[in-house]
Design a protein around this motif. Structure first.
Motif, mmCIF file in Angstrom:
data_model
loop_
_atom_site.group_PDB
_atom_site.id
_atom_site.type_symbol
_atom_site.label_atom_id
_atom_site.label_comp_id
_atom_site.label_asym_id
_atom_site.label_seq_id
_atom_site.Cartn_x
_atom_site.Cartn_y
_atom_site.Cartn_z
ATOM 1 N N GLU A 80 20.252 -22.177 -19.203
ATOM 2 C CA GLU A 80 18.866 -21.701 -19.234
ATOM 3 C C GLU A 80 17.905 -22.850 -19.538
ATOM 4 O OE1 GLU A 80 18.731 -18.582 -22.101
ATOM 5 O OE2 GLU A 80 19.803 -17.163 -20.829
ATOM 6 N N GLU A 83 17.580 -25.062 -16.498
ATOM 7 C CA GLU A 83 16.763 -24.395 -15.478
ATOM 8 C C GLU A 83 15.284 -24.446 -15.861
ATOM 9 O OE1 GLU A 83 18.345 -20.462 -15.150
ATOM 10 O OE2 GLU A 83 20.040 -21.099 -13.913
ATOM 11 N N LYS A 84 15.000 -24.256 -17.133
ATOM 12 C CA LYS A 84 13.618 -24.299 -17.608
ATOM 13 C C LYS A 84 13.038 -25.694 -17.416
ATOM 14 C CE LYS A 84 10.821 -23.401 -21.719
ATOM 15 N NZ LYS A 84 10.857 -23.069 -23.148
ATOM 16 N N ALA A 86 14.024 -27.938 -15.242
ATOM 17 C CA ALA A 86 13.862 -28.172 -13.809
ATOM 18 C C ALA A 86 12.595 -27.489 -13.297
ATOM 19 C CB ALA A 86 15.084 -27.657 -13.056
ATOM 20 N N LYS A 87 12.335 -26.293 -13.782
ATOM 21 C CA LYS A 87 11.138 -25.556 -13.377
ATOM 22 C C LYS A 87 9.882 -26.291 -13.830
ATOM 23 C CE LYS A 87 9.060 -20.963 -13.626
ATOM 24 N NZ LYS A 87 9.170 -19.626 -14.221
ATOM 25 N N GLU A 88 9.894 -26.769 -15.088
ATOM 26 C CA GLU A 88 8.740 -27.507 -15.599
ATOM 27 C C GLU A 88 8.519 -28.791 -14.806
ATOM 28 O OE1 GLU A 88 9.514 -28.132 -19.727
ATOM 29 O OE2 GLU A 88 9.028 -26.057 -20.273
ATOM 30 N N LYS A 89 9.597 -29.470 -14.469
ATOM 31 C CA LYS A 89 9.498 -30.706 -13.694
ATOM 32 C C LYS A 89 8.909 -30.422 -12.308
ATOM 33 C CE LYS A 89 12.252 -34.706 -12.418
ATOM 34 N NZ LYS A 89 13.598 -35.298 -12.405
ATOM 35 N N MET A 90 9.348 -29.320 -11.715
ATOM 36 C CA MET A 90 8.850 -28.939 -10.392
ATOM 37 C C MET A 90 7.352 -28.635 -10.461
ATOM 38 S SD MET A 90 10.151 -28.512 -7.421
ATOM 39 C CE MET A 90 11.032 -27.379 -6.427
ATOM 40 N N GLU A 91 6.947 -27.877 -11.486
ATOM 41 C CA GLU A 91 5.532 -27.540 -11.642
ATOM 42 C C GLU A 91 4.699 -28.801 -11.860
ATOM 43 O OE1 GLU A 91 5.453 -24.794 -14.874
ATOM 44 O OE2 GLU A 91 6.095 -23.094 -13.647
#
Length: 138
Positions: A80, A83-84, A86-91
């Motif tokens: 988790e 994934e969090k 990775a999501k922050e990096k993408m944003e």
């Protein structure tokens, strides 16, 4: 003669009856009460040890299961978290790309304006497009 037969009969009877009165060899024959009690106590002891081992085995299984559950929980938590991240990096990368495209739009507009209008209009545009912190003309 009678005495001879009597003596012989007594000796023969002693030889024949001797094994009947003698104690049986160790480990053979019918066990006596002391041996029976000893065997029963050994059986009880073995039985209690077996129960103890079964209880220890159950405890070990329970402990192993709890450790396994904890490992699964930690793995899930780690997944988790990754994934969090990775999501922050993408944003963050999307936000930077958007800012970069906004900046490129401004520079394109400046390039388009550079060749248009009269010289005085261009000078006025340059004067107004100066940054606020540049008080002296550079």
């Amino acid at each position: 003669m009678n005495k001879k037969y009597l003596t012989l009969t007594c000796l023969a009877a002693a030889f024949v009856l001797n094994p009947l009165f003698a104690s049986p060899p160790e480990g053979k024959g019918k066990p006596d009460d002391a041996a029976m009690k000893k065997m029963e106590s050994q059986e009880k002891k073995a039985h209690s040890e077996m129960k103890k081992m079964e209880g220890d085995e159950a405890k070990m299984k329970k402990k192993a299961k709890s450790e396994e559950d904890e490992a699964e929980h930690m793995a899930e938590k780690s997944k988790e978290k990754s994934e969090k991240m990775a999501k922050e990096k993408m944003e963050k990368s999307e936000k930077m790309a958007k800012e970069k495209s906004d900046m490129s739009d401004k520079t394109e507009a400046m390039h388009k304006e550079a060749g248009k209008g009269s010289e005085t209009g261009q000078e006025m545009r340059e004067e107004h497009s100066r940054k606020w912190w540049k008080f002296w003309g550079e």
